[in-house]
Motif scaffolding. Structure first.
Motif, short mmCIF file in Angstrom:
data_model
loop_
_atom_site.label_atom_id
_atom_site.label_comp_id
_atom_site.label_asym_id
_atom_site.label_seq_id
_atom_site.Cartn_x
_atom_site.Cartn_y
_atom_site.Cartn_z
N GLU A 125 0.86 -1.18 0.00
CA GLU A 125 0.00 0.00 0.00
C GLU A 125 0.90 1.23 0.00
O GLU A 125 1.81 1.35 0.82
N ASN A 143 -4.52 5.00 -2.02
CA ASN A 143 -5.67 5.59 -1.32
C ASN A 143 -6.28 6.72 -2.13
O ASN A 143 -5.58 7.53 -2.73
N GLU A 148 -8.18 2.26 -2.92
CA GLU A 148 -8.86 2.12 -1.62
C GLU A 148 -9.75 3.31 -1.35
O GLU A 148 -9.32 4.46 -1.46
N ASP A 185 -11.97 0.48 2.35
CA ASP A 185 -10.98 0.70 3.40
C ASP A 185 -11.67 1.00 4.73
O ASP A 185 -12.81 1.48 4.74
N LYS A 219 -11.15 -4.31 3.52
CA LYS A 219 -10.06 -4.21 4.49
C LYS A 219 -10.63 -3.97 5.88
O LYS A 219 -11.22 -2.92 6.15
#
Ligand code: C2E
Ligand code: CA
Ligand code: CA
Ligand code: CA
Length: 278
Positions: free
Chosen positions: A58, A116, A148, A178, A199
């Motif tokens: 990530e 993200n 995400e 997320d 997640k």
């Protein structure tokens, strides 16, 4: 006592002023930070639980402030969102992450790259075109990128999010929910958002396996995701016991300090070669 109280009031006021000045300075410095190349990306590895292998990372942004040192994204992302500065910053993050992906590919590593998303970014009309253009520029297969999107973004911007998720999947990218479990209607998102990955927020992991409620919740999310054909990744895995629990529950992936902290890109090749936690 009256004197004390006046003193406290004044002190309180001054603290408040200092905080405002602080935020103002950060906001000001933020404007110049991109050009001055003060941002860097770190990458946190994540493993496939079944074999302990690092199969993805990530991307997490950091700001190396010349005077203050490293500033957490928790501090500057909200300011960047408010000022709109998040747009150029997010473009830079995407470009940097994609370019890193192709460098690793040249070295024979094909990792899943999670990026993200900010709400301002997905609200932009050219968002999808930009993603496609950058995928092309760096020759990244869309399925290697996982975007995400947090539950708090879904909560306040459901329509925009839904559209972005659909378009991202149309061009072949993957989407992860997320911080799953932190919103007001997590189960509803699971139903309405066509995501590939869930997640589990790290707040549920903290007391695993000692807390019976949390344990039941995490088990349920893992099973639910499996029934819905989604991959499930647990965040905040900090101990051997947490990882063993995830193995027993057949959780797909895990990420957290026990596996690795976020690291600079040059540290990733070594981490992908080790056999993980076996
Ligand atoms: P997030 O997306 O939930 O990212 C995970 C955060 O948890 C990271 O903090 C990571 O360092 C931390 N973490 C990972 N493993 C563990 C663990 O085992 N224990 C604990 N206590 N923490 C762990 P970080 O890097 O400070 O990022 C904080 C948040 O800032 C992120 O939360 C994300 O919401 C935001 N953020 C970071 N990078 C970006 C970015 O490039 N774009 C956008 N839009 N937001 C970003
Ligand atoms: Ca994330
Ligand atoms: Ca998260
Ligand atoms: Ca989080």
């Amino acid at each position: 006592a009256a004197k004390e109280s006046v003193h406290h009031t004044v002190q309180f006021y001054l603290d408040h002023v200092h905080q405002r000045v602080d935020a103002f300075r950060l906001e000001h410095d933020l404007q110049a930070a991109l050009e001055k190349e003060e941002f860097v990306l770190e990458y946190q590895p994540r493993i496939t639980v079944a074999d302990g292998k690092v199969t993805g990372v990530e991307a997490l942004v950091r700001w190396e402030h010349p005077e203050r040192g490293r500033i957490s994204p928790l501090e500057f992302i909200p300011i960047a969102e408010e000022t709109g500065y998040i747009l150029p910053l997010s473009s830079w993050i995407m470009e940097e992450a994609f370019s890193q992906w192709s460098k690793w590919k040249e070295d024979g590593m094909e990792l899943q790259m999670a990026v993200n998303l900010s709400v301002r970014q997905i609200e932009e009309e050219q968002f999808i075109d930009r993603v496609e253009a950058l995928l092309g520029k760096y020759q990244v297969p869309p399925a290697s990128i996982e975007f995400e999107i947090t539950e708090s973004v879904l909560m306040y911007h459901l329509e925009t999010s839904l559209q972005a998720v659909r378009e991202l999947r149309r061009i072949g990218c993957r989407v992860a929910l997320d911080d799953f479990g932190t919103g007001y209607s997590s189960l509803n998102y699971l139903k309405t958002i066509p995501a590939d990955v869930v997640k589990i927020d790290r707040s549920f992991m903290k007391e695993i396996p000692d807390n019976a409620q949390d344990t039941a919740i995490v088990e349920t999310i893992i099973r639910l995701a499996s029934v819905l054909n989604m991959d499930v990744i647990a965040e905040g895995v900090e101990t051997d016991r947490m990882l063993s629990f995830l193995k027993e529950q057949h959780c797909f992936g895990a990420q957290g300090y026990y596996i690795s902290r976020p690291v600079p890109p040059q540290d990733i090749p070594e981490l992908t070669q080790s056999t993980g936690q076996e």
